[in-house]
Design an enzyme around this catalytic site. Structure first.
Site, PDB file in Angstrom:
ATOM      1  N   ARG A 106      -8.270  12.519  19.095  1.00  0.00           N
ATOM      2  CA  ARG A 106      -7.846  12.289  20.316  1.00  0.00           C
ATOM      3  C   ARG A 106      -7.512  13.701  21.151  1.00  0.00           C
ATOM      4  NH1 ARG A 106      -3.727   7.590  18.469  1.00  0.00           N
ATOM      5  NH2 ARG A 106      -3.858   9.123  16.616  1.00  0.00           N
ATOM      6  N   ARG A 148      -9.385  18.194   5.403  1.00  0.00           N
ATOM      7  CA  ARG A 148     -10.293  18.419   4.220  1.00  0.00           C
ATOM      8  C   ARG A 148     -11.519  18.855   4.450  1.00  0.00           C
ATOM      9  NH1 ARG A 148      -9.418  12.685   1.557  1.00  0.00           N
ATOM     10  NH2 ARG A 148      -7.536  12.354   2.560  1.00  0.00           N
ATOM     11  N   LYS A 167       3.383   0.769   2.925  1.00  0.00           N
ATOM     12  CA  LYS A 167       3.274  -0.048   4.000  1.00  0.00           C
ATOM     13  C   LYS A 167       2.971  -1.505   3.335  1.00  0.00           C
ATOM     14  CE  LYS A 167      -0.189   2.882   6.275  1.00  0.00           C
ATOM     15  NZ  LYS A 167      -1.342   3.226   6.402  1.00  0.00           N
ATOM     16  N   ARG A 216      -2.546  -1.868  -3.717  1.00  0.00           N
ATOM     17  CA  ARG A 216      -3.534  -1.059  -3.507  1.00  0.00           C
ATOM     18  C   ARG A 216      -3.498   0.054  -4.236  1.00  0.00           C
ATOM     19  NH1 ARG A 216      -4.506   3.540   0.527  1.00  0.00           N
ATOM     20  NH2 ARG A 216      -6.801   3.896   0.069  1.00  0.00           N
ATOM     21  N   GLY A 237     -11.814   8.155   9.258  1.00  0.00           N
ATOM     22  CA  GLY A 237     -10.157   8.215   9.499  1.00  0.00           C
ATOM     23  C   GLY A 237      -9.686   9.668   9.207  1.00  0.00           C
ATOM     24  N   GLY A 257     -13.890   5.916  13.723  1.00  0.00           N
ATOM     25  CA  GLY A 257     -14.960   4.990  13.863  1.00  0.00           C
ATOM     26  C   GLY A 257     -14.667   3.920  14.836  1.00  0.00           C
ATOM     27  N   ASN A 291       1.044  -1.437   0.119  1.00  0.00           N
ATOM     28  CA  ASN A 291       0.100  -0.042   0.014  1.00  0.00           C
ATOM     29  C   ASN A 291       0.820   1.244  -0.013  1.00  0.00           C
ATOM     30  OD1 ASN A 291      -1.798   2.085   0.351  1.00  0.00           O
ATOM     31  ND2 ASN A 291      -2.777   0.955   2.308  1.00  0.00           N
ATOM     32  N   ASP A 345      -6.317  15.505  14.653  1.00  0.00           N
ATOM     33  CA  ASP A 345      -6.257  14.195  15.250  1.00  0.00           C
ATOM     34  C   ASP A 345      -7.649  14.476  16.464  1.00  0.00           C
ATOM     35  OD1 ASP A 345      -6.115  12.073  17.286  1.00  0.00           O
ATOM     36  OD2 ASP A 345      -4.026  12.066  16.468  1.00  0.00           O
ATOM     37  N   HIS A 403     -12.034   4.678  -0.627  1.00  0.00           N
ATOM     38  CA  HIS A 403     -12.179   3.722   0.294  1.00  0.00           C
ATOM     39  C   HIS A 403     -13.081   2.511   0.044  1.00  0.00           C
ATOM     40  CE1 HIS A 403     -11.710   7.734   3.099  1.00  0.00           C
ATOM     41  NE2 HIS A 403     -10.360   7.144   2.680  1.00  0.00           N
ATOM     42  N   GLU A 407      -8.151  -3.727   5.160  1.00  0.00           N
ATOM     43  CA  GLU A 407      -7.800  -3.646   3.568  1.00  0.00           C
ATOM     44  C   GLU A 407      -7.113  -4.513   3.142  1.00  0.00           C
ATOM     45  OE1 GLU A 407      -7.607   0.713   4.408  1.00  0.00           O
ATOM     46  OE2 GLU A 407      -8.568   1.082   2.683  1.00  0.00           O
TER      47      GLU A 407
HETATM   48  P1  AMP Z   1      -6.934   6.305  10.155  1.00  0.00           P
HETATM   49  O1  AMP Z   1      -6.742   7.364   8.970  1.00  0.00           O
HETATM   50  O2  AMP Z   1      -7.905   5.383   9.971  1.00  0.00           O
HETATM   51  O3  AMP Z   1      -5.455   5.809  10.538  1.00  0.00           O
HETATM   52  O4  AMP Z   1      -7.484   7.275  11.609  1.00  0.00           O
HETATM   53  C1  AMP Z   1      -6.410   8.330  12.018  1.00  0.00           C
HETATM   54  C2  AMP Z   1      -7.483   9.001  12.998  1.00  0.00           C
HETATM   55  O5  AMP Z   1      -8.094   8.322  13.809  1.00  0.00           O
HETATM   56  C3  AMP Z   1      -6.357   9.883  13.771  1.00  0.00           C
HETATM   57  O6  AMP Z   1      -6.230  11.024  13.027  1.00  0.00           O
HETATM   58  C4  AMP Z   1      -7.386  10.072  14.779  1.00  0.00           C
HETATM   59  O7  AMP Z   1      -8.208  11.305  14.808  1.00  0.00           O
HETATM   60  C5  AMP Z   1      -8.237   9.205  14.981  1.00  0.00           C
HETATM   61  N1  AMP Z   1      -7.918   8.058  16.253  1.00  0.00           N
HETATM   62  C6  AMP Z   1      -6.929   7.271  16.306  1.00  0.00           C
HETATM   63  N2  AMP Z   1      -6.980   6.753  17.568  1.00  0.00           N
HETATM   64  C7  AMP Z   1      -8.005   7.358  18.158  1.00  0.00           C
HETATM   65  C8  AMP Z   1      -8.365   7.261  19.660  1.00  0.00           C
HETATM   66  N3  AMP Z   1      -7.978   6.342  20.441  1.00  0.00           N
HETATM   67  N4  AMP Z   1      -9.506   7.991  19.733  1.00  0.00           N
HETATM   68  C9  AMP Z   1      -9.991   8.878  18.980  1.00  0.00           C
HETATM   69  N5  AMP Z   1      -9.547   9.039  17.754  1.00  0.00           N
HETATM   70  C10 AMP Z   1      -8.583   8.255  17.222  1.00  0.00           C
END
Ligand code: AMP
Length: 408
Positions: free
Chosen positions: A284, A240, A14, A90, A209, A332, A7, A282, A179, A384
């Site tokens: 978090r 975005r 990755k 991918r 994400g 999610g 990927n 983020d 996606h 994926e």
């Molecule tokens: P992804 O693109 O699927 O890797 O998701 C990344 C995003 O998931 C990060 O930028 C965070 O906003 C969110 N995320 C990851 N871990 C957590 C968590 N423990 N609690 C809330 N959001 C999270």
């Protein structure tokens, strides 16, 4: 059969090494910060995780790093490169040329190249790694699995934009959706979890994400999705903006004096959760700050949940009913708070969370709706790589048996 899944992003590759015999992941990792003096390798295998600095000034060198670590005497999992039976890639944009995964031939490479203008950030690194893999692993079947392909069956009325028709005809401006590999994986798992054939189900999948999208799935087929011609439309994402009035672009140009490139950068890299919160992309960090009283962080979360809610409403109406609502990807899977905000006050639509259960679920498969909820709400961590490995295995086996028949 041992399958290498790749990927490739703009600054990372990755990888996962899959053993089809026992469906186990033998090794996985990432070469990150490609093109930077701080390039690194993270590699997990045999229960151990390593991180080391590497030289990877381009994707060619990054791919060599992957191959070297896979055959490394200490942390590798292969005796020799020749043990790799097939490679699955991918590929982000298949345009209107690819409706399913395909074995990569020279003609396929040319067609992926023709899609570069549709995805200038993603398709070029995909192509670089495909070409390198073909060179280093000659004769090994290579398969492309497209992020757009799953949405190919959307009806015309869902994928067309209301521009003059010739812009679709001449420039292929339409909704493609992205996606797709993730929406496909989680919808299949959701049907397995509720133990019903997917052909009987109406499902909404929420891939939330750093990039986010939703899809409306009727009988396992994507009939609408929130990302469009590019991955900018739809939900509010990490950086975005998602949906907005297109006339804002003219305003930013004429009144604010931004160039097209500056507007592109603004909407793709500086907007979304980052732009509203002014703190981070983020969830978090934003949730933490919102709890500490930061009003813009609270607003960012509320706007994000509100947009998702609106899409759920829209997709229930186009599906005419709903059996399952699925949350996946970083937010999610791991933000009970976001899931709770999205599902709040949706009892009239048959969506009701078990809040206690929801609060406990972090990154594991689980049903989080209440016993009374008509709609099963669930968390399904995406995978994926598994879909890429499954498609690669199937197509590589067909390819190998074709070439064996050709020889006899
Ligand atoms: P992804 O693109 O699927 O890797 O998701 C990344 C995003 O998931 C990060 O930028 C965070 O906003 C969110 N995320 C990851 N871990 C957590 C968590 N423990 N609690 C809330 N959001 C999270």
């Amino acid at each position: 059969m041992k399958i290498l899944v790749l990927n490739s992003g703009s600054s990372s590759v990755k990888y996962q090494m899959f053993n089809a015999a026992d469906e186990q992941v033998m090794a996985e990792g990432i070469v990150g910060k490609i093109g930077d003096a701080g390039a690194y390798l993270e590699h997990k295998a045999k229960g151990e995780k390593i991180r080391r600095d590497v030289i990877a000034m381009n994707h060619k060198e990054a791919f060599q790093v992957v191959i070297d670590v896979l055959v490394d005497k200490n942390v590798g999992v292969l005796g020799a490169v020749s043990e790799i039976s097939a490679v699955g890639h991918r590929v982000v944009h298949g345009g209107d040329k690819f409706f399913a995964s395909t074995v990569i031939t020279d003609e396929v490479i040319d067609k992926i190249e023709e899609c570069v203008s549709l995805s200038p950030l993603h398709n070029p690194p995909n192509l670089l790694v495909i070409k390198e893999a073909k060179k280093l692993l000659p004769g090994v079947p290579q398969v492309a699995v497209f992020d757009t392909a799953f949405h190919h069956a959307m009806p015309e009325k869902a994928y067309m934009y209301a521009l003059p028709y010739e812009y679709y005809r001449d420039y292929k401006i339409r909704r493609y959706g992205f996606h797709g590999i993730s929406h496909r994986y989680v919808s299949v798992r959701a049907a397995e979890i509720v133990q019903r054939p997917i052909e009987e189900l109406k499902i909404i999948t929420c891939h939330l994400g750093n990039g986010s999208s939703m899809a409306a799935l009727d009988k396992g087929v994507s009939i609408d999705t929130s990302l469009g011609f590019t991955p900018l439309e739809g939900l509010i994402m990490g950086t975005r903006c998602g949906d907005l009035d297109p006339a804002i672009t003219f305003f930013l140009s004429r009144e604010v004096g931004l160039s097209i490139d500056e507007i592109d950068n603004l909407m793709n890299k500086k907007s979304g959760l980052l732009g509203i919160s002014g703190v981070s992309n983020d969830v978090r960090e934003i949730t933490f700050q919102a709890h500490s009283g930061n009003k813009r962080c609270q607003l960012a979360l509320e706007m994000c949940a509100y947009r998702i809610k609106k899409y759920i409403g829209a997709y229930i109406t186009v599906l005419s009913s709903l059996d399952a609502l699925v949350f996946t990807a970083g937010i999610g899977e791991k933000s009970p708070e976001m899931r709770s905000m999205v599902c709040k006050d949706m009892g009239a639509l048959g969506i009701e969370l078990d809040e206690k259960k929801n609060a406990e679920v972090m990154g594991i498969e689980s049903i989080i709706s209440s016993a009374e909820s008509k709609v099963k709400v669930m968390v399904v961590p995406t995978n994926e790589e598994k879909i890429i490995a499954i498609d690669t295995l199937k197509l590589a086996e067909e390819e190998i048996s074709r070439s064996e028949k050709g020889r006899t």
